[in-house]
Scaffold this active site. Structure first.
Site, PDB file in Angstrom:
ATOM      1  N   HIS A 276     -45.457  -7.853 -51.565  1.00 37.96           N
ATOM      2  CA  HIS A 276     -44.025  -7.631 -51.732  1.00 37.96           C
ATOM      3  C   HIS A 276     -43.215  -8.721 -51.034  1.00 37.96           C
ATOM      4  CE1 HIS A 276     -44.479  -3.047 -52.638  1.00 37.96           C
ATOM      5  NE2 HIS A 276     -45.049  -3.822 -53.550  1.00 37.96           N
TER       6      HIS A 276
ATOM      7  N   GLU B 141     -40.698  -8.635 -49.020  1.00 36.42           N
ATOM      8  CA  GLU B 141     -40.450  -8.416 -47.590  1.00 36.42           C
ATOM      9  C   GLU B 141     -41.692  -8.718 -46.765  1.00 36.42           C
ATOM     10  OE1 GLU B 141     -38.308  -6.166 -50.465  1.00 36.42           O
ATOM     11  OE2 GLU B 141     -40.394  -5.838 -49.910  1.00 36.42           O
TER      12      GLU B 141
ATOM     13  N   CYS C   4     -40.405  -0.716 -49.998  1.00 39.79           N
ATOM     14  CA  CYS C   4     -41.308   0.428 -50.035  1.00 39.79           C
ATOM     15  C   CYS C   4     -41.598   0.857 -48.593  1.00 39.79           C
ATOM     16  CB  CYS C   4     -42.598   0.058 -50.765  1.00 39.79           C
ATOM     17  SG  CYS C   4     -43.699  -1.015 -49.803  1.00 39.79           S
TER      18      CYS C   4
ATOM     19  N   CYS D 188     -43.574  -1.788 -46.491  1.00 41.06           N
ATOM     20  CA  CYS D 188     -42.725  -2.926 -46.092  1.00 41.06           C
ATOM     21  C   CYS D 188     -41.665  -2.509 -45.091  1.00 41.06           C
ATOM     22  CB  CYS D 188     -42.089  -3.587 -47.312  1.00 41.06           C
ATOM     23  SG  CYS D 188     -43.292  -4.480 -48.318  1.00 41.06           S
TER      24      CYS D 188
END
Length: 182
Positions: free
Chosen positions: A82, A84, A110, A113
């Site tokens: 992801h 992040e 999410c 993260c």
């Protein structure tokens, strides 16, 4: 002379996160993240496969969907990191502390993260789109668990005027002279 318009810091950093998302290799949700502190960029990231692993965008198929992986276990089969997580990992790789920083992102993180950002010391998350999955119970749990961290969150949507500003700015030659030389 016509007044020159400049975007606010928030708008500028979210626009940069959106620009980072243009490098995304995930077919499902292109996302980007910019982490800043004291108006200085500390790290950026976009969603994409691990180094050396085939990108879904290059294959033209989502790997996890192509093997029929269920939504509940999607992170066990997804190739992508992801945005992040990439921003946090790249900062760590370079020895850059994110403590006290603000993360601007195109998609609310999410749960995994979010935990990374909180542990890295992020004090605020500014996001464009809320995260929602098909599992409402899981989403509720994420929000409840996140609620006790003390990290501020706020949604930021660029106005049509702001979007148009960036489109026009990028469309034209950026550093063309505005004033005549003497």
């Amino acid at each position: 002379m016509q007044k020159i318009i400049r975007p606010s810091w928030d708008v500028y950093f979210l626009a940069l996160a959106k620009l980072a998302a243009s490098r995304a290799t995930c077919l499902s949700r292109p996302s980007g993240c910019v982490i800043v502190k004291d108006k200085q960029i500390l790290s950026t990231g976009y969603v994409g496969s691990m180094p050396g692993v085939t990108h879904c965008i290059d294959e033209g198929r989502c790997y996890r969907r192509s093997i029929g992986a269920a939504d509940a276990g999607k992170y066990d089969f997804c190739r992508s990191i992801h945005a992040e997580a990439n921003a946090v990992a790249l900062a760590a790789k370079a020895g850059v502390s994110l403590d006290g920083g603000t993360a601007y992102m195109t998609l609310f993180p999410c749960y995994t993260c979010t935990k990374l950002l909180v542990r890295a010391g992020i004090k605020e998350i500014v996001y464009e789109l809320s995260y929602a999955s098909k599992d409402k119970k899981r989403d509720k749990h994420w929000k409840e668990a996140y609620g006790g961290t003390g990290v501020k969150t706020r949604q930021l949507l660029l106005s049509e005027k702001e979007k148009n500003f960036f489109c026009e700015f990028i469309k034209n030659i950026t550093s063309e002279r505005r004033l005549e030389s003497r």
